[in-house]
Design a protein around this motif. Structure first.
Motif, PDB file in Angstrom:
ATOM      1  N   LEU A   9       0.959  -0.934  -0.193  1.00  0.00           N
ATOM      2  CA  LEU A   9       0.499   0.169  -0.376  1.00  0.00           C
ATOM      3  C   LEU A   9       1.091   1.218   0.044  1.00  0.00           C
ATOM      4  N   LEU A  11       0.412   4.807  -0.289  1.00  0.00           N
ATOM      5  CA  LEU A  11      -0.866   5.289   0.039  1.00  0.00           C
ATOM      6  C   LEU A  11       0.301   7.294   0.284  1.00  0.00           C
ATOM      7  N   CYS A  22      -5.472   4.451   6.466  1.00  0.00           N
ATOM      8  CA  CYS A  22      -4.712   3.213   6.844  1.00  0.00           C
ATOM      9  C   CYS A  22      -5.997   2.095   6.950  1.00  0.00           C
ATOM     10  N   GLU A  25      -7.974   2.076   3.618  1.00  0.00           N
ATOM     11  CA  GLU A  25      -7.570   1.167   2.572  1.00  0.00           C
ATOM     12  C   GLU A  25      -6.927  -0.408   2.483  1.00  0.00           C
ATOM     13  N   ARG A 221      -0.794   7.487  -5.398  1.00  0.00           N
ATOM     14  CA  ARG A 221      -1.076   6.007  -4.403  1.00  0.00           C
ATOM     15  C   ARG A 221      -1.119   5.150  -5.394  1.00  0.00           C
ATOM     16  N   VAL A 223      -1.846   0.288  -4.716  1.00  0.00           N
ATOM     17  CA  VAL A 223      -2.180  -0.054  -4.031  1.00  0.00           C
ATOM     18  C   VAL A 223      -1.921  -1.772  -5.126  1.00  0.00           C
TER      19      VAL A 223
END
Length: 287
Positions: A9, A11, A22, A25, A221, A223
């Motif tokens: 992640l 972020l 967090c 996410e 960002r 992921v």
């Protein structure tokens, strides 16, 4: 085939209190990719780079991550937290298992001095085993600039190095080279997850046992879940990358003594000539 599904992640952080972000996410990740077994966040993702926000461990942020790991049944490394222990502050990365238990806390060995002020270095290495998968080691950001840290984790049997990072400076490009070299020299996966936004410039990287890039993130960002196959690590260590070098065996079998690694010899005349560890000042600035 021995695999682990890990999600990184990267972020975008804009403030000094990112706990809710967090956790949200992580929830969103597991809704979309329920097959993920481990989640890794960037360094200091929750508190930001302010040692003044240190809290004792266990503490509220760590407890919230423990509940998240337990609820989702995942291994969780929530980057790191500033830990207050008596008069000391450490940059500490908890390792949380799928039952929500903290099985280890890694204190960063090399705070980013002279900029990461007021942070005490840790003194212990951390590896842990994921049952039926393999052994994982933990290091944090500036630790990666010291090959001795990765060498020690590999010596302890780590096949994957989990490396949360917070970097927003021009040297990120060099850190990418370090990540690839660390993976290749120690025949392991090197998983370097940076933050984005106010405190980081992204470009997280996962490098494989031949130094190859498994994934390189962008600057915002991102992921990204992926499956790490540990069989190539074991083959590389056993037979060499594509049948070539076997550096861990050569290191094991060598009789060379390295003077810089002896506490009695580390402070060589040359290293002493470099002066004290201080933040640079503007050239020509009056005292």
């Amino acid at each position: 085939m021995t695999q682990l599904a890990i999600a990184c992640l990267q972020l975008e952080l804009t403030d000094y209190d990112n706990l809710d972000l967090c956790l949200e996410e992580i929830d969103a990740l597991l809704r979309r990719f329920p097959w993920v077994q481990m989640v890794l966040l960037g360094e200091l993702a929750v508190p930001g780079p302010d040692p003044g926000r240190a809290q004792p461990l266990p503490g509220p942020a760590e407890d919230a991550f423990r509940e998240s790991a337990r609820r989702h049944g995942i291994w969780l490394l929530p980057g790191s937290l500033y830990e207050r222990a008596g008069e000391h502050v450490y940059n500490t990365a908890p390792v949380i298992d799928p039952d929500g238990a903290v099985i280890a806390r890694y204190r960063k060995l090399f705070p980013f001095r002279p900029y990461e002020r007021g942070v005490t270095p840790g003194s212990e290495f951390v590896v842990f085993d994921v049952p039926d998968v393999g052994r994982f080691g933990v290091s944090t950001c500036y630790d990666g600039w010291f090959p001795e840290t990765t060498r020690t984790l590999a010596w302890m049997g780590a096949e994957v190095i989990l490396h949360p990072t917070m970097t927003n400076t021009i040297d990120r490009d060099l850190e990418l080279a370090i990540a690839r070299a660390s993976a290749g020299c120690h025949q392991c996966y090197f998983v370097d997850v940076n933050v984005a936004g106010r405190f980081g410039n992204g470009r997280s990287i996962v490098a494989g046992p031949g130094g190859e890039v498994v994934h390189l993130a962008g600057t915002g960002r991102e992921v990204f879940p992926l499956r790490l196959d540990l069989d190539p690590v074991r083959m590389a260590r056993r037979e060499g990358w594509h049948g070539l070098g076997q550096p861990l065996k050569s290191f094991r079998d060598s009789t060379v003594e390295f003077p810089p690694y002896s506490p009695e010899q580390r402070r060589s005349p040359y290293l002493e000539s470099l002066g004290s560890l201080e933040r640079p000042e503007r050239s020509g600035r009056e005292p």
